[in-house]
Write an enzyme that holds these catalytic residues in place. Sequence first.
Site, PDB file in Angstrom:
ATOM      1  N   SER A  64       0.816  -1.218   0.000  1.00 24.38           N
ATOM      2  CA  SER A  64       0.000   0.000   0.000  1.00 24.38           C
ATOM      3  C   SER A  64       0.850   1.268   0.000  1.00 24.38           C
ATOM      4  O   SER A  64       1.902   1.332   0.649  1.00 24.38           O
ATOM      5  CB  SER A  64      -0.879  -0.019   1.262  1.00 24.38           C
ATOM      6  OG  SER A  64      -1.406   1.257   1.514  1.00 24.38           O
ATOM      7  N   TYR A  73      -1.295   0.434  10.618  1.00 24.71           N
ATOM      8  CA  TYR A  73      -1.639  -0.229   9.352  1.00 24.71           C
ATOM      9  C   TYR A  73      -0.446  -0.167   8.393  1.00 24.71           C
ATOM     10  O   TYR A  73      -0.039  -1.167   7.804  1.00 24.71           O
ATOM     11  CB  TYR A  73      -2.861   0.461   8.725  1.00 24.71           C
ATOM     12  CG  TYR A  73      -3.163   0.033   7.297  1.00 24.71           C
ATOM     13  CD1 TYR A  73      -3.985  -1.056   7.036  1.00 24.71           C
ATOM     14  CD2 TYR A  73      -2.603   0.722   6.204  1.00 24.71           C
ATOM     15  CE1 TYR A  73      -4.246  -1.450   5.719  1.00 24.71           C
ATOM     16  CE2 TYR A  73      -2.854   0.333   4.901  1.00 24.71           C
ATOM     17  CZ  TYR A  73      -3.686  -0.752   4.666  1.00 24.71           C
ATOM     18  OH  TYR A  73      -3.931  -1.153   3.374  1.00 24.71           O
ATOM     19  N   GLU A 113       0.198   3.652   1.690  1.00 26.90           N
ATOM     20  CA  GLU A 113       0.218   4.085   3.091  1.00 26.90           C
ATOM     21  C   GLU A 113       1.606   3.847   3.707  1.00 26.90           C
ATOM     22  O   GLU A 113       1.981   4.503   4.673  1.00 26.90           O
ATOM     23  CB  GLU A 113      -0.884   3.337   3.851  1.00 26.90           C
ATOM     24  CG  GLU A 113      -1.128   3.758   5.286  1.00 26.90           C
ATOM     25  CD  GLU A 113      -1.795   5.116   5.479  1.00 26.90           C
ATOM     26  OE1 GLU A 113      -2.361   5.685   4.520  1.00 26.90           O
ATOM     27  OE2 GLU A 113      -1.734   5.634   6.614  1.00 26.90           O
TER      28      GLU A 113
HETATM   29  P1  NAP Z   1     -11.558  -4.594   1.826  1.00 31.19           P
HETATM   30  O1  NAP Z   1     -12.690  -4.298   0.917  1.00 31.19           O
HETATM   31  O2  NAP Z   1     -11.552  -4.026   3.207  1.00 31.19           O
HETATM   32  O3  NAP Z   1     -11.418  -6.189   1.921  1.00 31.19           O
HETATM   33  C1  NAP Z   1     -10.601  -6.789   2.875  1.00 31.19           C
HETATM   34  C2  NAP Z   1     -10.755  -8.289   2.782  1.00 31.19           C
HETATM   35  O4  NAP Z   1      -9.886  -8.899   3.748  1.00 31.19           O
HETATM   36  C3  NAP Z   1     -12.158  -8.802   3.067  1.00 31.19           C
HETATM   37  O5  NAP Z   1     -12.464  -9.788   2.118  1.00 31.19           O
HETATM   38  C4  NAP Z   1     -12.035  -9.436   4.446  1.00 31.19           C
HETATM   39  O6  NAP Z   1     -12.900 -10.531   4.608  1.00 31.19           O
HETATM   40  C5  NAP Z   1     -10.606  -9.939   4.382  1.00 31.19           C
HETATM   41  N1  NAP Z   1     -10.039 -10.235   5.706  1.00 31.19           N
HETATM   42  C6  NAP Z   1     -10.015  -9.449   6.793  1.00 31.19           C
HETATM   43  N2  NAP Z   1      -9.463 -10.095   7.826  1.00 31.19           N
HETATM   44  C7  NAP Z   1      -9.120 -11.334   7.378  1.00 31.19           C
HETATM   45  C8  NAP Z   1      -8.532 -12.474   7.981  1.00 31.19           C
HETATM   46  N3  NAP Z   1      -8.180 -12.498   9.271  1.00 31.19           N
HETATM   47  N4  NAP Z   1      -8.347 -13.577   7.229  1.00 31.19           N
HETATM   48  C9  NAP Z   1      -8.724 -13.591   5.915  1.00 31.19           C
HETATM   49  N5  NAP Z   1      -9.286 -12.547   5.291  1.00 31.19           N
HETATM   50  C10 NAP Z   1      -9.495 -11.426   6.022  1.00 31.19           C
HETATM   51  O7  NAP Z   1     -10.161  -4.145   1.147  1.00 31.19           O
HETATM   52  P2  NAP Z   1      -9.823  -3.809  -0.393  1.00 31.19           P
HETATM   53  O8  NAP Z   1     -10.059  -2.356  -0.616  1.00 31.19           O
HETATM   54  O9  NAP Z   1     -10.458  -4.807  -1.252  1.00 31.19           O
HETATM   55  O10 NAP Z   1      -8.244  -4.002  -0.387  1.00 31.19           O
HETATM   56  C11 NAP Z   1      -7.649  -5.247  -0.710  1.00 31.19           C
HETATM   57  C12 NAP Z   1      -6.227  -5.270  -0.188  1.00 31.19           C
HETATM   58  O11 NAP Z   1      -5.484  -4.214  -0.781  1.00 31.19           O
HETATM   59  C13 NAP Z   1      -6.088  -5.072   1.312  1.00 31.19           C
HETATM   60  O12 NAP Z   1      -4.976  -5.844   1.730  1.00 31.19           O
HETATM   61  C14 NAP Z   1      -5.760  -3.599   1.461  1.00 31.19           C
HETATM   62  O13 NAP Z   1      -5.049  -3.361   2.655  1.00 31.19           O
HETATM   63  C15 NAP Z   1      -4.917  -3.382   0.232  1.00 31.19           C
HETATM   64  N6  NAP Z   1      -4.923  -2.041  -0.339  1.00 31.19           N
HETATM   65  C16 NAP Z   1      -6.100  -1.430  -0.641  1.00 31.19           C
HETATM   66  C17 NAP Z   1      -6.087  -0.192  -1.234  1.00 31.19           C
HETATM   67  C18 NAP Z   1      -7.358   0.505  -1.628  1.00 31.19           C
HETATM   68  O14 NAP Z   1      -7.321   1.710  -1.875  1.00 31.19           O
HETATM   69  N7  NAP Z   1      -8.471  -0.195  -1.735  1.00 31.19           N
HETATM   70  C19 NAP Z   1      -4.852   0.441  -1.525  1.00 31.19           C
HETATM   71  C20 NAP Z   1      -3.671  -0.228  -1.218  1.00 31.19           C
HETATM   72  C21 NAP Z   1      -3.710  -1.472  -0.632  1.00 31.19           C
HETATM   73  P3  NAP Z   1     -14.209 -10.587   5.568  1.00 31.19           P
HETATM   74  O15 NAP Z   1     -15.359 -10.616   4.629  1.00 31.19           O
HETATM   75  O16 NAP Z   1     -14.036 -11.877   6.270  1.00 31.19           O
HETATM   76  O17 NAP Z   1     -14.155  -9.387   6.459  1.00 31.19           O
HETATM   77  O1  F7E Z   2      -8.940   8.336   3.867  1.00 31.99           O
HETATM   78  C1  F7E Z   2      -9.217  11.825   5.031  1.00 31.99           C
HETATM   79  C2  F7E Z   2      -8.328  10.899   5.833  1.00 31.99           C
HETATM   80  O2  F7E Z   2     -10.029   6.297   4.794  1.00 31.99           O
HETATM   81  C3  F7E Z   2      -8.390   9.164   2.880  1.00 31.99           C
HETATM   82  C4  F7E Z   2      -7.254   2.284   2.391  1.00 31.99           C
HETATM   83  O3  F7E Z   2      -7.753   1.583   1.284  1.00 31.99           O
HETATM   84  O4  F7E Z   2      -5.973   3.740   0.986  1.00 31.99           O
HETATM   85  C5  F7E Z   2      -6.969   3.717   1.986  1.00 31.99           C
HETATM   86  O5  F7E Z   2      -6.526   4.403   3.135  1.00 31.99           O
HETATM   87  C6  F7E Z   2      -8.087  10.544   3.469  1.00 31.99           C
HETATM   88  C7  F7E Z   2      -7.306  10.505   4.782  1.00 31.99           C
HETATM   89  O6  F7E Z   2      -8.308   6.111   2.916  1.00 31.99           O
HETATM   90  C8  F7E Z   2     -12.528  11.623   6.476  1.00 31.99           C
HETATM   91  O7  F7E Z   2      -7.784  11.564   6.973  1.00 31.99           O
HETATM   92  C9  F7E Z   2     -11.131  13.185   5.893  1.00 31.99           C
HETATM   93  O8  F7E Z   2      -6.291  11.456   4.732  1.00 31.99           O
HETATM   94  O9  F7E Z   2     -10.533   6.994   2.416  1.00 31.99           O
HETATM   95  P1  F7E Z   2      -9.557   6.884   3.510  1.00 31.99           P
HETATM   96  P2  F7E Z   2      -6.796   5.948   3.401  1.00 31.99           P
HETATM   97  O10 F7E Z   2      -6.634   6.160   4.863  1.00 31.99           O
HETATM   98  O11 F7E Z   2      -5.943   6.786   2.511  1.00 31.99           O
HETATM   99  C10 F7E Z   2      -4.711   3.175   1.366  1.00 31.99           C
HETATM  100  C11 F7E Z   2      -3.783   3.259   0.167  1.00 31.99           C
HETATM  101  C12 F7E Z   2      -4.851   1.819   1.924  1.00 31.99           C
HETATM  102  O12 F7E Z   2      -3.978   0.966   1.773  1.00 31.99           O
HETATM  103  C13 F7E Z   2      -5.978   1.597   2.877  1.00 31.99           C
HETATM  104  O13 F7E Z   2      -6.268   0.214   3.039  1.00 31.99           O
HETATM  105  O14 F7E Z   2      -9.308  11.179   3.766  1.00 31.99           O
HETATM  106  N1  F7E Z   2     -10.557  12.004   5.598  1.00 31.99           N
HETATM  107  N2  F7E Z   2     -12.344  12.980   6.442  1.00 31.99           N
HETATM  108  C14 F7E Z   2     -11.397  11.009   5.940  1.00 31.99           C
HETATM  109  N3  F7E Z   2     -11.280   9.672   5.823  1.00 31.99           N
HETATM  110  C15 F7E Z   2     -12.322   8.905   6.240  1.00 31.99           C
HETATM  111  N4  F7E Z   2     -12.252   7.580   6.111  1.00 31.99           N
HETATM  112  N5  F7E Z   2     -13.449   9.464   6.791  1.00 31.99           N
HETATM  113  C16 F7E Z   2     -13.614  10.822   6.920  1.00 31.99           C
HETATM  114  O15 F7E Z   2     -14.628  11.294   7.428  1.00 31.99           O
END
Ligand code: NAP
Ligand code: F7E
Length: 345
Positions: free
Chosen positions: A136, A160, A138
């Site tokens: 990520s 995280y 992050e």
């Molecule tokens: P998501 O919608 O939150 O999905 C997370 C998945 O992980 C769910 O299927 C959840 O299953 C599963 N999970 C949670 N705890 C688990 C455990 N103990 N064992 C097995 N599975 C488990 O996340 P996403 O947005 O699809 O992201 C997919 C991956 O990419 C994650 O690793 C996330 O950190 C990473 N990522 C996401 C973003 C983004 O912007 N979306 C960016 C960079 C990296 P349940 O149904 O059981 O809860």
């Molecule tokens: O926040 C700001 C907050 O929760 C984005 C995950 O998929 O991407 C995601 O993480 C920004 C942050 O995503 C609210 O402070 C303001 O700066 O949508 P977010 P994230 O934290 O960037 C990374 C790449 C991952 O890997 C993660 O799994 O938005 N913000 N106001 C807020 N954020 C939330 N959630 N809620 C608010 O009310």
Amino acid sequence: MSKRALITGVTGQDGSYLAEHLISSGYEVWGLVRGQANPRKDRISRLIPELRFIDGDLMDQGSLVSAVDLVQPDEVYNLGAISFVPMSWQQPNLVTEVNGNGVLRMLEAVRMVSGLSGGSARSEAAGRIRFYQASSSEMFGMVAETPQRETTLLHPRSPYGVAKAFGHHITRNYRESYGMYGVSGILFNHESPRRGAEFVPRKISLAVAQIKLGLQDKLSLGNLDAVRDWGFAGDYVRAMHLMLQQEEPGDYVVGTGQMHSVRDAVRLAFEYVGLDWEEHVVIDPALVRPAEVEILCADSSHARTRLGWEPEVDFAELMRMMVESDLAEARLVREHGAALTGARW
Ligand code: NAP
Ligand code: F7E
């Protein structure tokens, strides 16, 4: 014979798009699901009837070895994680276990089933099961440079991000220690109508739909100045797949290279339905994070040149897609009641 893939996190946003992409490319796809009667399993099996399931949990080593052994995949995509960043300050140990040690457990499962032992010389066994880790942006946290690329120093700002950095390094270490075909996709924020309601773009699109229909009046947000590089999840799963089709494993940054603030996202979403965001948005200091990632922007030139990957959906189109989807869902609820909701996801 068709290739076989195992996806952890299949019930999540990316898991759903990746499963669809792989099935449409001719793969047999298995999803690891955890828990007893997981309601998200029903949701995804309605959406993708061809998907097969196997029980397992990233907290449980034995279940992962059994899953890999039973499925005998060509490709493993480790997407499972607790992905909501604020949760990692509330439950840092759990997030570290799932997002950090969970990667190690998955790598160990692949190593054991492949019969790999030490020595980095690539053997046939080393490449038999290819492994993708969901790293990520992050991890870049307090960024050392902008835009960020594969070599940018990691300075995570949340538990995280720290756990993801461990997963990132351990994947590279298994590549170097065992010659395993392991890659990390360093993905920047990606969204869709299937995004969890807790993430800011979906929180905005859901609220805009409710406000437009007169079902809600205010939207509480935290830091409006945070800047992200937002793309469409459907585009990003194509990059994941491409990463595992290369001759040599490597790490890739994936993003659009475009920066927008949370304020931009709010303005655009409200404008789309003809409303003034300033009349509806309130700031809640409780939503501001203990340590913020202020700015993220991807330099994806490596992915673009080596994988031939390009995003197809831009930020304005993404926000439009999400608001339209949530408006359609909200209208359904208003007209027919809650029983009809979630029909599309
Ligand atoms: P998501 O919608 O939150 O999905 C997370 C998945 O992980 C769910 O299927 C959840 O299953 C599963 N999970 C949670 N705890 C688990 C455990 N103990 N064992 C097995 N599975 C488990 O996340 P996403 O947005 O699809 O992201 C997919 C991956 O990419 C994650 O690793 C996330 O950190 C990473 N990522 C996401 C973003 C983004 O912007 N979306 C960016 C960079 C990296 P349940 O149904 O059981 O809860
Ligand atoms: O926040 C700001 C907050 O929760 C984005 C995950 O998929 O991407 C995601 O993480 C920004 C942050 O995503 C609210 O402070 C303001 O700066 O949508 P977010 P994230 O934290 O960037 C990374 C790449 C991952 O890997 C993660 O799994 O938005 N913000 N106001 C807020 N954020 C939330 N959630 N809620 C608010 O009310």
